[in-house]
Each structure stands twice: as structure tokens, then as C-alpha cells.
Design a protein around this motif. Sequence first.
Motif, PDB file in Angstrom:
ATOM      1  N   VAL A 102       6.158   0.069  -5.078  1.00 18.57           N
ATOM      2  CA  VAL A 102       4.610  -0.271  -5.103  1.00 18.57           C
ATOM      3  C   VAL A 102       4.437  -0.677  -6.782  1.00 18.57           C
ATOM      4  CG1 VAL A 102       2.413   0.706  -5.191  1.00 18.57           C
ATOM      5  CG2 VAL A 102       3.765   1.251  -3.419  1.00 18.57           C
ATOM      6  N   SER A 150      -0.618   1.187  -9.928  1.00 20.82           N
ATOM      7  CA  SER A 150       0.031  -0.191 -10.052  1.00 20.82           C
ATOM      8  C   SER A 150      -1.437  -1.059 -10.324  1.00 20.82           C
ATOM      9  CB  SER A 150       0.665  -0.518  -8.656  1.00 20.82           C
ATOM     10  OG  SER A 150      -0.112  -0.722  -7.612  1.00 20.82           O
ATOM     11  N   LYS A 151      -2.391  -0.988  -9.830  1.00 22.42           N
ATOM     12  CA  LYS A 151      -3.643  -1.605  -9.784  1.00 22.42           C
ATOM     13  C   LYS A 151      -4.263  -1.586 -11.212  1.00 22.42           C
ATOM     14  CE  LYS A 151      -3.258  -4.025  -5.752  1.00 22.42           C
ATOM     15  NZ  LYS A 151      -3.007  -5.274  -5.580  1.00 22.42           N
ATOM     16  N   ASN A 187       3.411  -4.739  -6.989  1.00 20.61           N
ATOM     17  CA  ASN A 187       1.928  -4.915  -7.284  1.00 20.61           C
ATOM     18  C   ASN A 187       1.777  -5.068  -8.792  1.00 20.61           C
ATOM     19  OD1 ASN A 187       1.713  -3.934  -4.628  1.00 20.61           O
ATOM     20  ND2 ASN A 187       0.080  -2.421  -5.119  1.00 20.61           N
ATOM     21  N   GLU A 209      -0.139   5.564   0.153  1.00 17.81           N
ATOM     22  CA  GLU A 209      -1.184   6.583   0.119  1.00 17.81           C
ATOM     23  C   GLU A 209      -0.597   8.052   0.309  1.00 17.81           C
ATOM     24  OE1 GLU A 209      -4.525   5.577   2.648  1.00 17.81           O
ATOM     25  OE2 GLU A 209      -5.362   7.544   2.964  1.00 17.81           O
ATOM     26  N   SER A 211      -9.336   0.037  -6.594  1.00 16.12           N
ATOM     27  CA  SER A 211      -8.954   1.024  -6.906  1.00 16.12           C
ATOM     28  C   SER A 211      -8.100   0.876  -8.332  1.00 16.12           C
ATOM     29  CB  SER A 211      -7.541   1.338  -6.011  1.00 16.12           C
ATOM     30  OG  SER A 211      -8.206   1.728  -4.745  1.00 16.12           O
ATOM     31  N   GLN A 251      -4.214   8.293  -4.104  1.00 12.51           N
ATOM     32  CA  GLN A 251      -4.053   6.910  -4.345  1.00 12.51           C
ATOM     33  C   GLN A 251      -2.888   6.624  -5.523  1.00 12.51           C
ATOM     34  OE1 GLN A 251      -6.689   3.683  -3.742  1.00 12.51           O
ATOM     35  NE2 GLN A 251      -7.480   4.690  -1.764  1.00 12.51           N
ATOM     36  N   TYR A 273      -0.689   3.620  -6.146  1.00 14.19           N
ATOM     37  CA  TYR A 273      -1.512   2.415  -5.830  1.00 14.19           C
ATOM     38  C   TYR A 273      -2.287   2.226  -7.135  1.00 14.19           C
ATOM     39  CZ  TYR A 273      -3.874  -1.197  -3.434  1.00 14.19           C
ATOM     40  OH  TYR A 273      -4.396  -2.429  -3.198  1.00 14.19           O
ATOM     41  N   TRP A 319       1.148  -1.167  -0.009  1.00 17.15           N
ATOM     42  CA  TRP A 319      -0.124   0.098   0.199  1.00 17.15           C
ATOM     43  C   TRP A 319       0.792   1.269   0.007  1.00 17.15           C
ATOM     44  CZ3 TRP A 319      -4.632   1.646  -0.999  1.00 17.15           C
ATOM     45  CH2 TRP A 319      -5.071   2.771  -0.410  1.00 17.15           C
TER      46      TRP A 319
END
Length: 230
Positions: A103, A151-152, A107, A89, A137, A145, A148, A87
Motif C-alpha cells: 500500500v 499512504s494518502k 499509493n 482496511e 483519508s 485505515q 491507507y 485499498w
Amino acid sequence: MDIEDKHVVITGGTDGLGLSLVKLFLAKSAIVHVISKDPEKLKALEKELNNKLLHVYTADVSDFNQVVKACSEIWKVDVVINNAGIWLEGLLDEYKYEDISKVIDVNLKGPIYVTKALLPKLKSSPDAHIINISSTSGLKGVAKQSVYVSSKMGLKGFTETLKDDLVGSNIKVSGFYPGGMNTRLFEKFGTIKDNQKWMNIDKVAKIILFMVEQDNTMVMGDVVVTKRVK
Ligand SMILES: NC(=O)c1ccc[n+]([C@@H]2O[C@H](COP(=O)([O-])OP(=O)(O)OC[C@H]3O[C@@H](n4cnc5c(N)ncnc54)[C@H](OP(=O)(O)O)[C@@H]3O)[C@@H](O)[C@H]2O)c1
């Protein structure tokens, strides 16, 4: 797929959702291979679960040499659940460069490395399945974010492309997009969330098992699960 005696690789199986998945798949008599980064936690997991069907491998999924080594020790693979994640943030100007890199490496590159390393073994399975754990996300931008989410969303792109590349093969590919869950993901990276009432990981793990258990005439391609707003 009838999961009994099938070989299931779970990354990040020492904590949170991954740990729930490990316990659930073992309870269904699957042979579970856990790849995670902390050898002490892996040793403790072996001791706690004390199950001959459990096999553990130390690797940081963001390091392809470690991934290739760990994956070479796994002799058979039917299911891969790319679950390990971290994670971050905050606003972009608050991030350290090395945290941004980490990250994306864990991820996004992590699932790509693990999938590539295990693909030859997945191709030898009569009925194989890859499930990539992204996030809600990974579906739309969320304030504070940026990295993050990147990455997602990247993992979503990888998942969708892999799906197309493997059409007509023995390998199904699914993306899993959960909302907030009651894990320690956030506190490990210095963010305190009041997440006790977020989704229960044992219940979320059952949905992933259900995806894997569908027979080979069907695939649950993308599953989004969020806490019900009452
Ligand atoms: N919790 C949520 O609200 C939420 C929501 C949507 C999506 N997700 C995603 O769900 C997945 C599971 O998260 P979680 O909430 O269960 O987190 P978690 O409790 O922190 O578990 C993450 C697991 O991944 C392992 N891991 C972390 N970095 C790794 C690395 N570089 N190499 C190998 N293993 C590594 C961790 O090992 P250690 O125990 O050694 O740290 C741990 O076993 C993640 O991909 C996360 O992004 C979580």
C-alpha cells in the motif's frame, strides 16, 4: 489550459476514476497516455476505446524500473494525474507485512516515482500541471485505515512540498481529496462496501478536468469533494 492536443498521463486508467478520466480527456481531444499494471486490461482498453489519441504503457507504479521505462517511452507531457491506488482496511495487528508494504509502495512511492520520471518532460511544457489523487483519508485519521491513511497523508505531504519546490516554474501542482466513490477499489482487496450511492466517478472526473482547464494565472491548489449529506 486548453486541453485539446495536450499530452495527459493518467496512472491507473484501466478502471474506476482513472477510466472516467481517460474517456473524458479523450472526448476533449487530449492525447492520453495511460500507465497501468495489467497488460491485458490495457489491451482491452485500446480495443474498447479504439482512439488514435490513446497510448498505453504497462508498469507497476511501485516498481521504479518499470516506471522509468514506461515514462521514457512517453515523448511529451503537459499534465500528470497520479491516480493509481490500492485499498487496505482493518486493524494493524490484522495486516500482513507485505500488504502494508504494497500500500505504501503503490499509493505513496508510485506517484513520487512517476512524477520524478516525468519531471524533465513537464519542465519542457509551456504550461504543465501535476494532480495527485489523495483522499479525504489523506486529511485526517480514520479508524481501521491506519496504513491507507498513512499512504494518502504521505501523498499530501509530497504534493505540498512539490508545490513549494516548483513555485515560479511552469508547473502547477494540485492535491485532490475525494470522499467515497462508486468504484471496485474495495472489493478488489476483499472488502464489500455498499457504495452504489457514493460519488459518481464521471462527475468527479469532470471536477478534475475543470482544475486542469483553468488558465495559467490561477491554480486550484487543493480540492476536497465529498458526497453531500442530505
Ligand atoms: N473509490 C473511492 O472511494 C476512493 C476514495 C478516495 C480516494 N480514492 C483514490 O482514487 C484513486 C482511484 O481509485 P479507484 O476507486 O478508481 O480504484 P480502482 O477502480 O481500483 O482503480 C485503480 C486503478 O489503479 C490501477 N492500479 C492499481 N495498482 C496499480 C499499480 N501498482 N500500478 C499501476 N496501476 C495500478 C488499477 O489497475 P487494475 O484495474 O489492474 O487493478 C486501476 O486501473 C486511488 O488513488 C484511490 O486511492 C478512491
